[in-house]
Scaffold this motif. Sequence first.
Motif, mmCIF file in Angstrom:
data_model
loop_
_atom_site.group_PDB
_atom_site.id
_atom_site.type_symbol
_atom_site.label_atom_id
_atom_site.label_comp_id
_atom_site.label_asym_id
_atom_site.label_seq_id
_atom_site.Cartn_x
_atom_site.Cartn_y
_atom_site.Cartn_z
ATOM 1 N N ALA A 155 -50.924 -6.511 11.380
ATOM 2 C CA ALA A 155 -51.074 -5.904 10.061
ATOM 3 C C ALA A 155 -51.598 -4.471 10.109
ATOM 4 O O ALA A 155 -51.061 -3.590 9.434
ATOM 5 C CB ALA A 155 -51.969 -6.772 9.183
ATOM 6 N N ILE B 13 -48.018 -7.158 2.834
ATOM 7 C CA ILE B 13 -48.286 -5.751 2.570
ATOM 8 C C ILE B 13 -47.415 -5.361 1.380
ATOM 9 O O ILE B 13 -46.226 -5.676 1.343
ATOM 10 C CB ILE B 13 -47.938 -4.878 3.791
ATOM 11 N N THR C 195 -52.969 -5.066 1.037
ATOM 12 C CA THR C 195 -52.723 -6.181 1.949
ATOM 13 C C THR C 195 -53.520 -7.387 1.482
ATOM 14 O O THR C 195 -54.581 -7.246 0.873
ATOM 15 C CB THR C 195 -53.145 -5.856 3.397
ATOM 16 N N THR D 159 -49.979 -12.028 6.718
ATOM 17 C CA THR D 159 -50.434 -10.873 5.959
ATOM 18 C C THR D 159 -49.259 -10.336 5.161
ATOM 19 O O THR D 159 -48.171 -10.133 5.715
ATOM 20 C CB THR D 159 -50.992 -9.774 6.884
ATOM 21 N N VAL E 201 -49.585 -1.291 8.650
ATOM 22 C CA VAL E 201 -50.118 -0.470 7.563
ATOM 23 C C VAL E 201 -50.208 0.990 7.985
ATOM 24 O O VAL E 201 -49.864 1.899 7.217
ATOM 25 C CB VAL E 201 -51.487 -1.003 7.089
#
Length: 103
Positions: free
Chosen positions: A65, A6, A85, A4, A69
């Motif tokens: 993730a 970001i 993302t 992932t 976040v």
Amino acid sequence: MTLTRIHTTLPDAATAKTLAAALLQARLVACAHIAPPGLSLYTWNGAAEESPEVMLWLKTTPERAAEAVAELARRHPYDCPMILTDTVEANPAYVAWVAEQVA
């Protein structure tokens, strides 16, 4: 194998570095990349704005993730931060390294 990514923007490199360091220390992300300043143009509260910003890219596992976040949003200095993302394919060795860093 997937990771992932970001992505967010911040007002300056010092802020980006501080935020990245906190996420790295918490082991929510494996690495951070701070891109040079650019210029953002946008409308805020009905007024045209422009301001210099740096881009911050963070890499983590899909499992970490949401927590990454949430912590990014909690620490972000903007009232309404852009936090994007996406899931990306990556080479197995890099995915393994990222997973090890956030374990």
